[in-house]
Design an enzyme around this catalytic site. Structure first.
Site, PDB file in Angstrom:
ATOM      1  CG  ASP A 246      -0.258  -0.230   2.529  1.00 21.10           C
ATOM      2  OD1 ASP A 246       0.893   0.220   2.688  1.00 21.10           O
ATOM      3  OD2 ASP A 246      -0.854  -0.882   3.410  1.00 21.10           O
TER       4      ASP A 246
ATOM      5  CD  GLU B   5       3.276  -2.826   7.775  1.00 20.95           C
ATOM      6  OE1 GLU B   5       4.345  -2.569   7.175  1.00 20.95           O
ATOM      7  OE2 GLU B   5       2.324  -2.040   7.823  1.00 20.95           O
TER       8      GLU B   5
ATOM      9  NE  ARG C 102       2.848   7.065   5.272  1.00 22.41           N
ATOM     10  CZ  ARG C 102       2.420   5.934   5.831  1.00 22.41           C
ATOM     11  NH1 ARG C 102       3.025   4.792   5.550  1.00 22.41           N
ATOM     12  NH2 ARG C 102       1.389   5.942   6.651  1.00 22.41           N
TER      13      ARG C 102
ATOM     14  CG  ASP D 130      -3.510  -1.440   6.945  1.00 23.76           C
ATOM     15  OD1 ASP D 130      -2.368  -1.176   6.539  1.00 23.76           O
ATOM     16  OD2 ASP D 130      -3.740  -1.850   8.096  1.00 23.76           O
ATOM     17  CB  THR D 131      -1.573  -4.520   2.004  1.00 28.92           C
ATOM     18  OG1 THR D 131      -0.388  -3.707   2.047  1.00 28.92           O
ATOM     19  CG2 THR D 131      -2.500  -4.011   0.909  1.00 28.92           C
TER      20      THR D 131
ATOM     21  NE  ARG E 164      -0.577   3.414   4.495  1.00 32.06           N
ATOM     22  CZ  ARG E 164      -1.667   2.667   4.363  1.00 32.06           C
ATOM     23  NH1 ARG E 164      -2.309   2.644   3.213  1.00 32.06           N
ATOM     24  NH2 ARG E 164      -2.121   1.965   5.377  1.00 32.06           N
TER      25      ARG E 164
END
Length: 296
Positions: free
Chosen positions: A120, A142, A182, A139-140, A134
């Site tokens: 992401d 980590e 970001r 939200d993927t 971002r």
């Protein structure tokens, strides 16, 4: 006399706390700063990439006037009314200044991939300037410092898609940058919305929501489709299910961010108490109290 002294003490505390509470506006603007209402001094707490485009204070003044909505303070803003709080302005080279237009909300920008980071996040070149970006809303897992289940798959999927066509970044919502400076954007590859594609592949475990966004419905529908089809981490044969602790951590991070945004800086509190008028009142009240005690 004792009654008068008590009333004056109460008035002093009321004035002191009301002055402190109105001296700080609470949240930071898109540049990472805010005006101190007591004297209209601009405090640059956490300079964003947008603020770092300014080569000097004079350039920063123009950005503040454009992006800060405190009309009273922006009208009287000058370079000597800016406190950089130890930060150095990065600026950009004169050769790039003409081609590096300031980004705006609700706009689309052609971008070039510089580096894939994870599922992401990626780095793009926009208008001659590099932005760590971002991806809005998704939200993927980590895959950088900590490797979570399906983190590598999400990273590989995103990177492969980013190399399949022309990239366009679309800004949306109420802010250009997050607290880590970001850029926040929807990512288009050709005519396909990348966030939707990643969600449809079953590689999104949660929604990292900064507000109300244009394509939320499409991304949520894509995740629902992934769950119905058993794609990615939602596969019935998969032993690596979405990490509930990760989702709880994301929710806590949002809560902490909100608290941080609404918490005044300690330096502001200290500066607000250093007002000569308050010292005068304190001295006056103490004198009255001492006089009342002596009169007894």
């Amino acid at each position: 006399m004792r009654k008068l002294a008590s009333l004056l003490v109460a008035a002093l505390f009321t004035l002191f706390f009301s002055t402190s509470s109105f001296a700080h506006p609470g949240t930071l603007d898109e540049l990472g700063g805010h005006f101190r209402n007591s004297d209209c001094m601009y405090l640059l707490h956490e300079p964003t990439a947008l603020a770092m485009q300014a080569k000097n204070k004079a350039a920063l003044v123009q950005l503040i006037k454009k992006y800060n909505n405190n009309a009273k303070c922006t009208r009287q803003l000058t370079a000597d009314k800016i406190d950089l709080e130890g930060h150095s302005l990065g600026g950009i080279s004169a050769a790039k200044s003409d081609s590096s237009a300031t980004l705006q909300l609700g706009k689309k920008y052609a971008a070039t991939l510089v580096k894939c980071i994870d599922g992401d996040t990626a780095k793009f070149m926009v208008n001659g300037r590099e932005y760590t970006t971002r991806f809005l809303f998704i939200d993927t897992p980590e895959s950088t410092i900590e490797v979570e289940p399906y983190g590598k798959e999400a990273s590989q999927f995103t990177c492969s898609r980013l190399k399949q066509g022309n990239i366009t970044l679309e800004t949306d919502g109420s802010t250009l940058f997050d607290k880590y400076h970001r850029l926040l954007a929807w990512v288009w590859v050709g005519n396909k919305l990348l966030q939707e594609e990643v969600s449809k592949a079953g590689l999104v475990e949660d929604f990292y929501d900064y507000g109300d966004y244009k394509y939320e419905g499409r991304v949520r529908a894509a995740m629902a489709e992934a769950k119905r089809n058993g794609a990615g981490m939602y596969s019935r044969s998969s032993t690596q299910k979405p990490d509930s602790s990760r989702q709880q951590q994301t929710a806590k991070e949002k809560e902490d961010t909100a608290k941080q945004d609404n918490q005044p800086k300690q330096s502001d509190k200290q500066s607000n108490t250093k007002h000569p008028f308050l010292y005068l009142l304190i001295g006056l009240v103490l004198a009255i109290i001492i006089y009342a005690v002596v009169r007894k």
